[in-house]
Design a protein around this motif. Structure first.
Motif, PDB file in Angstrom:
ATOM      1  N   ASP A   1       0.833  -1.206   0.000  1.00  0.00           N
ATOM      2  CA  ASP A   1       0.000   0.000   0.000  1.00  0.00           C
ATOM      3  C   ASP A   1       0.866   1.253   0.000  1.00  0.00           C
ATOM      4  O   ASP A   1       0.527   2.260  -0.648  1.00  0.00           O
ATOM      5  N   TRP A   2       1.979   1.202   0.714  1.00  0.00           N
ATOM      6  CA  TRP A   2       2.917   2.342   0.756  1.00  0.00           C
ATOM      7  C   TRP A   2       3.499   2.590  -0.624  1.00  0.00           C
ATOM      8  O   TRP A   2       3.595   3.746  -1.075  1.00  0.00           O
ATOM      9  N   LEU A   3       3.877   1.536  -1.321  1.00  0.00           N
ATOM     10  CA  LEU A   3       4.407   1.682  -2.679  1.00  0.00           C
ATOM     11  C   LEU A   3       3.322   2.144  -3.651  1.00  0.00           C
ATOM     12  O   LEU A   3       3.597   2.915  -4.585  1.00  0.00           O
ATOM     13  N   ALA A   4       2.100   1.668  -3.443  1.00  0.00           N
ATOM     14  CA  ALA A   4       1.003   2.031  -4.349  1.00  0.00           C
ATOM     15  C   ALA A   4       0.712   3.525  -4.321  1.00  0.00           C
ATOM     16  O   ALA A   4       0.171   4.075  -5.292  1.00  0.00           O
ATOM     17  N   ASP A   5       1.065   4.189  -3.226  1.00  0.00           N
ATOM     18  CA  ASP A   5       0.897   5.646  -3.150  1.00  0.00           C
ATOM     19  C   ASP A   5       2.007   6.386  -3.886  1.00  0.00           C
ATOM     20  O   ASP A   5       1.913   7.599  -4.082  1.00  0.00           O
ATOM     21  N   ARG A   6       3.047   5.656  -4.303  1.00  0.00           N
ATOM     22  CA  ARG A   6       4.227   6.278  -4.909  1.00  0.00           C
ATOM     23  C   ARG A   6       4.439   5.904  -6.369  1.00  0.00           C
ATOM     24  O   ARG A   6       5.249   6.538  -7.043  1.00  0.00           O
ATOM     25  N   PHE A   7       3.748   4.892  -6.835  1.00  0.00           N
ATOM     26  CA  PHE A   7       3.886   4.448  -8.220  1.00  0.00           C
ATOM     27  C   PHE A   7       2.515   4.357  -8.875  1.00  0.00           C
ATOM     28  O   PHE A   7       1.510   4.095  -8.206  1.00  0.00           O
TER      29      PHE A   7
ATOM     30  N   GLY B   1      -0.422  -0.538 -11.516  1.00  0.00           N
ATOM     31  CA  GLY B   1       0.144  -1.545 -12.396  1.00  0.00           C
ATOM     32  C   GLY B   1       1.638  -1.441 -12.592  1.00  0.00           C
ATOM     33  O   GLY B   1       2.199  -2.142 -13.442  1.00  0.00           O
ATOM     34  N   ARG B   2       2.318  -0.599 -11.795  1.00  0.00           N
ATOM     35  CA  ARG B   2       3.765  -0.424 -11.957  1.00  0.00           C
ATOM     36  C   ARG B   2       4.554  -1.095 -10.838  1.00  0.00           C
ATOM     37  O   ARG B   2       5.751  -0.834 -10.678  1.00  0.00           O
ATOM     38  N   ILE B   3       3.883  -1.941 -10.054  1.00  0.00           N
ATOM     39  CA  ILE B   3       4.567  -2.702  -9.009  1.00  0.00           C
ATOM     40  C   ILE B   3       4.664  -4.157  -9.453  1.00  0.00           C
ATOM     41  O   ILE B   3       3.656  -4.780  -9.811  1.00  0.00           O
ATOM     42  N   LEU B   4       5.877  -4.686  -9.452  1.00  0.00           N
ATOM     43  CA  LEU B   4       6.108  -6.099  -9.735  1.00  0.00           C
ATOM     44  C   LEU B   4       6.467  -6.787  -8.431  1.00  0.00           C
ATOM     45  O   LEU B   4       6.983  -6.161  -7.505  1.00  0.00           O
ATOM     46  N   LEU B   5       6.191  -8.072  -8.358  1.00  0.00           N
ATOM     47  CA  LEU B   5       6.359  -8.802  -7.104  1.00  0.00           C
ATOM     48  C   LEU B   5       7.287  -9.989  -7.312  1.00  0.00           C
ATOM     49  O   LEU B   5       7.180 -10.706  -8.309  1.00  0.00           O
ATOM     50  N   ALA B   6       8.209 -10.177  -6.386  1.00  0.00           N
ATOM     51  CA  ALA B   6       9.093 -11.341  -6.425  1.00  0.00           C
ATOM     52  C   ALA B   6       9.322 -11.812  -4.995  1.00  0.00           C
ATOM     53  O   ALA B   6       9.230 -11.031  -4.044  1.00  0.00           O
ATOM     54  N   GLY B   7       9.612 -13.104  -4.848  1.00  0.00           N
ATOM     55  CA  GLY B   7       9.855 -13.629  -3.513  1.00  0.00           C
ATOM     56  C   GLY B   7      10.321 -15.063  -3.571  1.00  0.00           C
ATOM     57  O   GLY B   7      10.115 -15.762  -4.566  1.00  0.00           O
TER      58      GLY B   7
END
Length: 310
Positions: free
Chosen positions: A142-148, A151-157
């Motif tokens: 959610d913190w990243l979603a306020d900054r990008f 659809g510009r967040i990719l996820l890896a783990g």
């Protein structure tokens, strides 16, 4: 063709030697380390030291603390893009690792994608149990979603981080929120009861750790939780719009079956899911480039997948 076969055989031979070494060192150790405070602290030091030795951060990388949530920003050499981000979720059973221990992976993911990586430091078991880690991961997203842009967040783990990544994506889709653009998962945990791992173990022994030892470790996080919880079972029933996924696992590890079953679950939900089981490899071999000759090529494939999705 003969030269390619020779290189492949050399890689498999090196992987076999690494597996044999792990079988006489790591596996006996993980079988006897107790699941108490002293055992967890010992395991944390052991894993941190192994990752630092066998998969150190890339030289020339930049690491900066984050403001607002616990975690760190990582930029590998040549990673200059700012239009998207990779949210990387570390593994090690919800109890052992951190953003710091996984800088070998996060710096390489950043360099390979050209993107910044944000690695959250979610709370660890046994002090913090389910769903603390998952809640911290959601807060980081959610913190990243306020900054990008959407659809510009990719996820890896990796490992338990793969479990957290799928749980996060399912949460977002059920809420009608924007999901990550794509997921790259390394040896993801799917079945938190470890029934799949135990069945796999009866067919092929894992050189690093037993299903029972894995279950004890993850049990520090899931203790007192309902194993039927959809957030632990990762059921995608009724979910649509799951983003593209790449799943990688090693052919020698007991979580290979988890990778296969997770791919089936996501495909049933309509996801475009690529499954890459790499012969002869151990759990999260991508984190061990000094040990595994397949680590670099596999991670390059994963970075290309994420880069193309961005």
């Amino acid at each position: 063709m003969r030269m390619q076969n020779g290189l492949r055989n050399a890689r498999l031979s090196r992987s076999g030697a690494a597996a044999a070494l792990a079988a006489i060192t790591l596996r006996p150790l993980t079988a006897v380390v107790p699941s108490n405070r002293a055992g967890v602290l010992f395991s944390r030091r052991l894993v941190a030291g192994g990752l630092a030795l066998l998969g150190p951060p890339l030289r020339g990388s930049r690491v900066e603390p984050a403001g607002g949530v616990r975690g760190e920003w990582v930029r590998g050499p040549g990673a200059e893009r700012d239009d998207a981000v990779v949210l990387y979720l570390h593994g090690s059973g919800y109890a052992l690792c951190s953003a710091r221990t996984h800088r070998g992976l996060t710096t390489r993911v950043s360099a390979g994608t050209g993107l910044p990586v944000f690695a959250p430091d979610y709370r660890l078991a046994p002090r913090h149990r389910f769903p603390c880690a998952a809640d911290d991961v959601r807060a980081a997203y959610d913190w990243l979603a306020d900054r990008f842009a959407p659809g510009r967040i990719l996820l890896a783990g990796d490992s338990a981080g793969g479990h957290l990544a799928v749980d996060l994506t399912l949460q977002l889709l059920r809420e009608g929120r924007v999901a990550p653009a794509a997921l790259a998962l390394f040896s993801p945990l799917f079945d938190a009861t470890f029934a799949l791992a135990a069945a796999r173990e009866r067919m092929q022994r894992d050189s690093m750790i037993s299903a029972a030892a894995m279950a004890r470790l993850v049990g520090l996080y899931t203790r007192d939780a309902d194993p039927r919880s959809p957030r632990l079972r990762l059921s995608a029933a009724g979910v649509t719009g799951f983003p593209p996924v790449l799943i990688q696992a090693g052919g020698r590890e007991i979580l290979a079956t988890d990778a296969v079953e997770l791919a089936r679950e996501l495909r049933r939900a309509g996801a475009d899911c690529e499954l890459d089981i790499v012969a002869g490899q151990m759990h999260v071999f991508q984190a061990l480039p000094r040990l595994s000759a397949e680590a670099g090529p596999a991670l390059a494939r994963a970075c290309r997948f994420l880069r193309e999705a961005s």
